[in-house]
Design an enzyme around this catalytic site. Structure first.
Site, short mmCIF file in Angstrom:
data_model
loop_
_atom_site.label_atom_id
_atom_site.label_comp_id
_atom_site.label_asym_id
_atom_site.label_seq_id
_atom_site.Cartn_x
_atom_site.Cartn_y
_atom_site.Cartn_z
N ASP A 185 0.97 -1.21 -0.23
CA ASP A 185 0.46 -0.21 -0.07
C ASP A 185 0.60 1.55 0.25
OD1 ASP A 185 -2.20 1.52 0.41
OD2 ASP A 185 -1.49 2.69 1.92
N GLU A 247 1.49 -0.66 -4.72
CA GLU A 247 0.79 0.79 -5.18
C GLU A 247 1.67 1.80 -4.81
OE1 GLU A 247 -2.74 3.07 -3.61
OE2 GLU A 247 -1.96 2.38 -2.24
#
Length: 480
Positions: A185, A247
């Site tokens: 993330d 990401e």
């Protein structure tokens, strides 16, 4: 499976399947629905965070990295999920939120030196939070702490070896428990300038959409610092051969340093593109061009829990052509739960759960046409959107449904050969070669001619007969 061509199914656990009648999805619910993933033909599932969390950012504010929030079940529930997935040949990917913790994590209390601080009467620089406002909050009269996201999510200091070691232990814990990989993330936020210098004005566009408060700045110091490779190398060391998908909110051309250590990185040019021919061509070309060590490269998606649902963004008339495009791009492809039935955005919560409006992307999965969509026996935490019109049960019975079209695409994807190149086509038509096949998608406003070749799969009867490619149509062709 080959991660170079695999299909990953993203599950937002609150909204996938409720097994205990509390209106919230859980790990046991995911286990109960694994056969849907097998029938669909995907290779892996990515489970968004299920760790203990006070839910300031709905799970992306982690208060314990090595446990399961009771809302989602227990550690034995996780073990059963992994075992059941592996029995079915499915890999299991978890979210690793390594940039920050919850402010309620024991680390913030017991190891404050693991976080990024500044002393003084005012914030040390002009860095801003992703959600607006300063990226610094006061802790007491003297100290400020950094948070790249909400104030409840203080940033870890990855220049501290103890932080690196602690997060490596988290990775090893889940790998030992059966995880096959991780989606990392907000990984571009991991490495910041140690000198905490101001982000200077920018004299060129960033290359991806920015929030209003970020416009006009060169974001060189608040993220994506030059030493990012050190942090990623430490994660890779702990992960071993496990898959790492990043990401990375940067233009695809700037992903190379990340792909020295990661296997895949998401192409945000596509996730955020409108249904417009030139923008789509540019997004595909940018993602197809990125390459890292040992064949590392792009991960593609049309929807996710943060950036919307593709049928709403692209329009219903284009949903099959968009599916055809995603499933024929080179690299890993990610399918967000509900994409396969064309689930669109909903009204969100009233009052909202998420402070920046992402509830609309996170409504429950629609398994059947009942009032709660087969998601729960109780009132769902968010209402279902349009279960009577779009659900798995009805579409599975209909050979011409969008669900069956996705299933056919996923099966065909396995047979696509290596090689990719953009081709010149008619105005409005996105045309590219993939192995021995040609893909043509009409993203324009005017009809086009179907290119030469044997039609393998088409989005409409007219396109399948080789007559014309109407706006919103697409075909997969075998080369003559």
């Amino acid at each position: 499976m080959s991660w170079r061509n695999g299909v990953v199914y993203q599950i937002y656990p609150r909204s996938f399947q409720d097994s205990n009648g509390d209106g919230v999805g859980d790990l046991a619910g995911i286990t109960a629905r694994l056969d849907h993933l097998v029938w669909l033909g995907v290779d892996a599932l990515w489970v968004s965070p299920f760790y203990p969390s006070p839910l300031a950012d709905f799970g992306y504010d982690v208060s314990d990295y090595t446990d399961v929030d009771p809302m989602f079940g227990s550690m034995p529930d996780f073990d059963r999920l992994v075992a059941a997935a592996h029995e079915r040949g499915l890999k299991v990917l978890l979210d690793l939120v390594a940039c920050h913790t919850s402010i309620q994590h024991a680390w913030f209390r017991d190891h404050p030196e693991w976080y990024i601080w500044s002393k003084g009467d005012r914030a040390p620089n002009n860095w801003t939070s992703a959600f607006g406002g300063p990226a610094w909050s006061r802790y007491d009269d003297e100290h400020w702490y950094l948070h790249s996201f909400y104030p409840e999510q203080p940033d870890l200091d990855w220049r501290n070896p103890e932080v690196v070691a602690a997060m490596q232990e988290v990775v090893r814990f889940w790998v030992a428990r059966g995880a096959d990989g991780f989606r990392l993330d907000a990984i571009d936020r991991l490495a910041k300038d140690p000198q905490l210098r101001d982000d200077p004005p920018s004299d060129e566009p960033f290359g991806l959409p920015l929030m209003d408060h970020e416009l006009g700045r060169d974001l060189r110091y608040s993220r994506n610092a030059e030493w990012i490779g050190e942090a990623l190398g430490a994660i890779r060391e702990a992960a071993g051969d496990a898959l790492l998908i990043g990401e990375v909110y940067l233009p695809a051309r700037r992903h190379a340093p990340y792909l020295e250590h990661l296997d895949r990185s998401f192409v945000f040019e596509l996730i955020q593109s409108p249904w417009e021919p030139q923008r789509l061509r540019e997004a595909i070309a940018a993602g197809a061009a990125i390459e890292g060590r040992s064949g590392a490269g792009a991960a593609w998606a049309l929807s996710n829990h943060d950036f919307g649902r593709y049928p709403t963004r692209f329009g219903r008339a284009n949903e099959r052509a968009a599916a055809l495009m995603l499933m024929t791009l080179p690299g890993a492809a990610t399918l967000y739960q509900g994409d396969e039935i064309g689930q669109g955005m909903g009204p969100g919560g009233d009052p909202p759960y998420d402070r920046v409006g992402r509830d609309v992307f996170r409504h429950p999965m629609q398994w059947d046409g009942t009032r709660t969509g087969g998601f729960s026996d109780a009132e769902p935490w968010l209402p279902v959107v349009d279960a009577a019109e779009r659900n798995v049960a009805d579409q599975r019975r209909d050979p011409g449904s969008l669900l069956n079209f996705w299933r056919e695409l996923i099966a065909l994807r396995r047979g696509l050969g290596p090689g990719f190149r953009m081709l010149e086509g008619q105005a409005g038509v996105i045309l590219y070669g993939r192995g021995d096949m040609v893909v043509a998608v009409n993203a324009g406003d005017e009809p086009a001619v179907v290119p030469a070749g044997e039609v393998v799969l088409a989005t409409s009867a007219a396109a399948s007969q080789g007559r014309k490619l109407a706006p919103g149509d697409g075909v997969l062709l075998a080369r003559d």
